[in-house]
Design an enzyme around this catalytic site. Structure first.
Site, PDB file in Angstrom:
ATOM      1  N   HIS A  55      -9.709   1.258   4.846  1.00 14.73           N
ATOM      2  CA  HIS A  55      -8.429   1.468   5.539  1.00 14.73           C
ATOM      3  C   HIS A  55      -8.622   2.434   6.713  1.00 14.73           C
ATOM      4  CE1 HIS A  55      -4.313   2.686   6.314  1.00 14.73           C
ATOM      5  NE2 HIS A  55      -3.953   1.558   5.736  1.00 14.73           N
ATOM      6  N   GLU A  76      -6.928   4.830   7.712  1.00 12.16           N
ATOM      7  CA  GLU A  76      -6.714   6.254   7.401  1.00 12.16           C
ATOM      8  C   GLU A  76      -7.947   6.848   6.734  1.00 12.16           C
ATOM      9  OE1 GLU A  76      -2.982   5.697   5.399  1.00 12.16           O
ATOM     10  OE2 GLU A  76      -2.071   5.189   7.314  1.00 12.16           O
ATOM     11  N   LYS A  82       0.045   4.217  -0.329  1.00 11.19           N
ATOM     12  CA  LYS A  82      -0.615   5.428   0.212  1.00 11.19           C
ATOM     13  C   LYS A  82      -0.381   6.596  -0.742  1.00 11.19           C
ATOM     14  CE  LYS A  82      -0.220   3.384   4.717  1.00 11.19           C
ATOM     15  NZ  LYS A  82      -0.141   3.527   6.148  1.00 11.19           N
ATOM     16  N   GLY A 102       2.187   2.635  10.700  1.00  5.69           N
ATOM     17  CA  GLY A 102       3.110   3.752  10.498  1.00  5.69           C
ATOM     18  C   GLY A 102       3.801   4.202  11.773  1.00  5.69           C
ATOM     19  N   GLU A 113      -5.495  -4.672  10.815  1.00  2.00           N
ATOM     20  CA  GLU A 113      -4.480  -3.638  11.005  1.00  2.00           C
ATOM     21  C   GLU A 113      -4.776  -2.852  12.272  1.00  2.00           C
ATOM     22  OE1 GLU A 113      -2.522  -2.554   6.994  1.00  2.00           O
ATOM     23  OE2 GLU A 113      -4.364  -1.400   7.147  1.00  2.00           O
ATOM     24  N   ASN A 125       0.868  -1.182   0.000  1.00  3.53           N
ATOM     25  CA  ASN A 125       0.000   0.000   0.000  1.00  3.53           C
ATOM     26  C   ASN A 125       0.905   1.232   0.000  1.00  3.53           C
ATOM     27  OD1 ASN A 125      -1.813   2.036   0.494  1.00  3.53           O
ATOM     28  ND2 ASN A 125      -2.320   1.391   2.580  1.00  3.53           N
ATOM     29  N   SER A 172       3.160  -1.716  10.392  1.00  7.26           N
ATOM     30  CA  SER A 172       4.619  -1.727  10.537  1.00  7.26           C
ATOM     31  C   SER A 172       5.255  -3.081  10.231  1.00  7.26           C
ATOM     32  CB  SER A 172       5.031  -1.229  11.927  1.00  7.26           C
ATOM     33  OG  SER A 172       4.598   0.110  12.107  1.00  7.26           O
TER      34      SER A 172
HETATM   35  P1  PGA Z   1       2.562   0.592   7.653  1.00  4.36           P
HETATM   36  O1  PGA Z   1       1.100   0.736   6.987  1.00  4.36           O
HETATM   37  O2  PGA Z   1       3.143  -0.687   7.132  1.00  4.36           O
HETATM   38  O3  PGA Z   1       3.319   1.814   7.194  1.00  4.36           O
HETATM   39  O4  PGA Z   1       2.342   0.558   9.124  1.00  4.36           O
HETATM   40  C1  PGA Z   1       0.279  -0.376   6.810  1.00  4.36           C
HETATM   41  C2  PGA Z   1      -1.033   0.065   6.213  1.00  4.36           C
HETATM   42  O5  PGA Z   1      -1.518   1.133   6.599  1.00  4.36           O
HETATM   43  O6  PGA Z   1      -1.606  -0.619   5.350  1.00  4.36           O
END
Ligand code: PGA
Length: 255
Positions: free
Chosen positions: A95, A97, A12, A169, A163, A10, A209
């Site tokens: 997601h 976010e 983003k 992140g 998640e 992803n 992460s």
């Molecule tokens: P990250 O994001 O690996 O940077 O923690 C995962 C995601 O949001 O899909």
């Protein structure tokens, strides 16, 4: 029941035309044949180029969101039929976010996922608890609520991404025990929604992460069937290392 691991990147809101070209041209050569399924989800603007470069390869391309209608007056939105028209195979829905910054709810996420499946797309449906919810002991209740809306979906064109919001992140990952516990609970929940056989075939990815140095232990858990990788997927070497850490991930790989 053996489930083929699914490793999804992803990106983003990152990437340029130049970066996606360079990245994918190498990635398609390094993805093992008959290894894990690999999906790259770059921003909308890079999808046409990504589809072209990945065409005929082992890498599938996914979008990061889609609308719940096929067309209409929805300025700024992209319909799932438009993604299918472009040759996209996957879409990420719900997601955290999107939930956190753009008002996504369980209901809108479900509507998007249903529309995506109607358009012939495979859905990665994200869910997970916040730190506050985990500390209040509400994790299982949150997962139960978030997964209730999956009932209207076709499980054979669905993957779930667990998640935990506190791990996205942040550099903080769930322990393998926390991940396995949540994944096993989700699979029991999915069995209630879709039946035991469908739930046993459904892939539940871990996200939050995931890095080259923690991927192998997470992916070794019995109910962790892949990873949704954010930050670490921007680095091609890192993403390849995560693919190679998945069961079967080294098979025939070009080093
Ligand atoms: P990250 O994001 O690996 O940077 O923690 C995962 C995601 O949001 O899909």
């Amino acid at each position: 029941m053996s489930r083929r691991p699914l490793i999804a990147a992803n990106w983003k809101m990152h990437g340029t035309l130049e970066s996606v070209q360079a990245y994918l041209e190498t990635l398609v050569r390094r993805v093992p044949v008959a290894g894990p399924e690999v999906v790259l989800c770059p921003p909308f603007t890079l999808l046409p180029a990504a589809v072209m470069i990945a065409s005929g390869s082992e890498v599938a391309i996914g979008a990061q969101n889609c609308h719940w209608e096929d067309k209409g007056a929805f300025t700024g939105e992209v319909a799932p039929t438009m993604l299918a028209d472009l040759g996209i195979h996957w879409v990420i829905v719900g997601h955290s976010e999107r939930r956190q910054y753009f008002g996504e709810s369980d209901q809108t996420a479900a509507a998007r996922a249903q529309a995506a499946q109607r358009a012939g797309l495979e859905v990665i449906f994200c869910l997970g608890e916040t730190l506050e919810q985990r500390e209040a002991g509400e994790t299982m209740a949150v997962l139960e609520r978030q997964s209730a809306v999956l009932a209207g979906l076709d499980p054979s064109h669905l993957a779930i991404a667990y998640e935990p919001v506190w791990a996205i992140g942040t550099g903080r990952t769930a322990t393998t025990m926390q991940a396995q516990e949540a994944h096993a609970a989700l699979r029991r929940r999915l069995a209630g929604l879709f039946g035991t056989e469908a739930a046993a075939a459904l892939r539940i990815l871990y996200g939050g992460s995931v890095k080259p140095d923690n991927a192998a232990v997470q992916l070794a858990q019995p109910d962790v069937d892949g990873a949704l990788v954010g930050g670490a997927s921007l680095d091609l070497e890192g993403f390849c290392a995560i693919i190679h850490a998945a069961p079967g991930g080294r098979r025939g790989a070009e080093e």
